[in-house]
Write a protein that holds these residues in place. Sequence first.
Motif, PDB file in Angstrom:
ATOM      1  N   ARG A 126      83.937 108.797 -20.701  1.00 41.48           N
ATOM      2  CA  ARG A 126      82.731 108.712 -21.537  1.00 41.48           C
ATOM      3  C   ARG A 126      81.812 109.864 -21.504  1.00 41.48           C
ATOM      4  O   ARG A 126      80.695 110.099 -22.022  1.00 41.48           O
ATOM      5  CB  ARG A 126      81.941 107.260 -21.608  1.00 41.48           C
ATOM      6  N   HIS A 127      81.540 110.176 -19.907  1.00 41.30           N
ATOM      7  CA  HIS A 127      80.818 111.218 -19.485  1.00 41.30           C
ATOM      8  C   HIS A 127      81.418 112.551 -20.056  1.00 41.30           C
ATOM      9  O   HIS A 127      82.504 112.769 -19.864  1.00 41.30           O
ATOM     10  CB  HIS A 127      80.847 111.410 -17.980  1.00 41.30           C
ATOM     11  N   ARG A 140      85.254 114.406 -19.596  1.00 37.73           N
ATOM     12  CA  ARG A 140      85.813 113.806 -20.921  1.00 37.73           C
ATOM     13  C   ARG A 140      87.528 114.007 -21.026  1.00 37.73           C
ATOM     14  O   ARG A 140      88.270 113.075 -21.507  1.00 37.73           O
ATOM     15  CB  ARG A 140      85.318 114.709 -22.091  1.00 37.73           C
TER      16      ARG A 140
END
Lengths: 447, 250
Positions: A45-46, A50
Amino acid sequence: MSNLDNYQAEFEKARQQRAGEPARIGRVRDEAMRRFLAQGFPTTRHEEWRFTSVAPIAAANFALANGSGAAGETTARPFEIPDVFGAELVFVDGSYAPALSTPGTLPAGVQAGSLSAYAAGRADAIEQHLTQVAPFDRQPFVALNTAFFRDGAYINIPARTVLEKPIHVLFLSSGETRKDEQSSRESRPHFSCPRVLVVLGEQSQAAIVESYAGADGAEYFTNVVTEIVLGDSAVLDHYKLQHESTQAFHVSAVYLKAARSANCTSHSVSLGGALVRNDVIAVLGGEGGQCALNGLYVADGQRHIDNHTTIDHAMPHCDSREIYKGVLADRARGVFNGKIIVRPDAQKTDAKQTNRALLLSEDAQVNSKPELEIFANDVKCTHGAAVGQLDEDAVFYLRSRGIGLAEARRLLIHAFAGDVLNRMALEPIRTAVERVLQRQLARALAA
Amino acid sequence: MLTVRNLHARVAGREILRGINLEIMHGEVHAIMGPNGSGKSTLARVLAGHPEYEVTAGEVTFEGEDLLEMDPEERARAGIFLAFQYPVEIPGVNNAYFLKAALNTVRKQRGLEELDAMEFMTLVRERMKQLDMDESLLSRPVNEGFSGGEKKRNEIFQMAVLEPKLGVLDETDSGLDIDALKVVAGGVNAMRNADRAFLVVTHYQRLLNYIVPDQVHVLTEGRIIRSGGKELALELEEKGYGWLEQPVGG
């Protein structure tokens, strides 16, 4: 026990064993540990992570390597580099191995050796720069390294000193495991956090080679941070050669800070590892600086190699050249993210980025993204990205002259990698890399 | 040397060759002429084993061996050389390195010793001189940045170094000026002997003034519709292909 608790416990244990370290570093470690625990391992989610899931690292129950494997070190060295070095520093599982190292004879005033020993001796440059170049606030792996590093290499070249011969820093992983005290049913793979600090005084010059290797097939986790500081007009030719075990995790960050008219070339070669993430962050912090980043990665099987680079043009009249190339076979996955920042002051910036990937199978995959953030108006910035397969017409052309299929493919892949290899000024290093590359290609093409 | 019987081949699902019959003896030069799209280049590529072309029927024997069973590199080692109509540029692969690798593979197959760097350079310099080629081309990547004429010369030069039994020239004359054409033809003629044969694919008769064929075949729509001596080429030049072509579908 959650895995972060595991790191907390390892941290407390390591604290007991540390002695003689400057108080400043102890405080920084505590802060870094807090930051690591607060952030945890990154997830996909960072944005920065990704395409690379570090879930296998987060899930493993690693124990901090204590360097006990250093004595009977027999790990094969994949890069057969002839003895061209002025000095060779060898580390096993993150600890300095004096018996395996060759201090060599270096010019007067040059310091090259164990980081922890020099830190205990309060070397000025360590006080000034260690942990100051690589920020850990938003970088969980840098935070983890800062909290845990036991040792690593410290190289300091005084002003106006020119190193005739390169220095080699070799990090080996023995693949030894630690018995679990609680359950004793399980042996835990090791993680090590090597740290490298390189400081070049003004108008000095050096070539430094970092290489990473591990026992074949062993599972372990190497999390390295390299900090490099170049003074005015300093010149550095830096190589990071990664050939970890095919079951190993390797996360690295190279932070470079270049002062006025400094010239830095950093090569990153990734040939090993199951899951690899390399970050290179170069800050051109003085006028007229030059920076070249060259990268080559090869992966087969289900291996994953991620290269994230940032070139930060902070001052005017700086040039940067970047070329990254990858060869991916089988179900391997590559990621390239190349960020170029041109800050408002950085007029007359000249930046060029190229990245290309060669996919040898239909299941191989690459995610590649250039990221240009330009805040100055009088600049030249170009980038190009391409992903492709081997040119079948070229393969047929070579075969029609009698060259066999495997040899034809090998020739073309080697040609593809050629313009990264040809940028390596140290010929023995280039030759050693080419040899490992050939072995790897032979394996990838045979599959 | 080469026997082609009822050869059918297709590419991308389209049938191009529809029953070729051809017999080439040692020492002979055969010319294949025909309009664009008649299948001339396809025949050349099929003989060299281009993987995009699928042979659907027929047989080809070369020196008694089943050619169609062989990989492209095996055909080259057995003595077939295709001079490409469009030689491929290969960035990063050095011309000399490539040619030395090819030559030594071919020599090994023929039971000859591999040449070392010195012997190779001596041979190569001599052949380059014959073809009036600039030696600097050797140190450049294969065909990269070569002019059209340089590429064609490079094909003939490679052929002169590799010394095949059968040279297949695919429109080697196209795009060449008359001087370059003479040089290229001179290179081919110097190689002619009682054992070696050539199959010269061309759209124009002009090349055949310089490489004089023993036989000329006219190919249209994937079949050889007429064979004859060298006079046939002159006749074609004068009358065009139209006078030979059979009306399609009645």
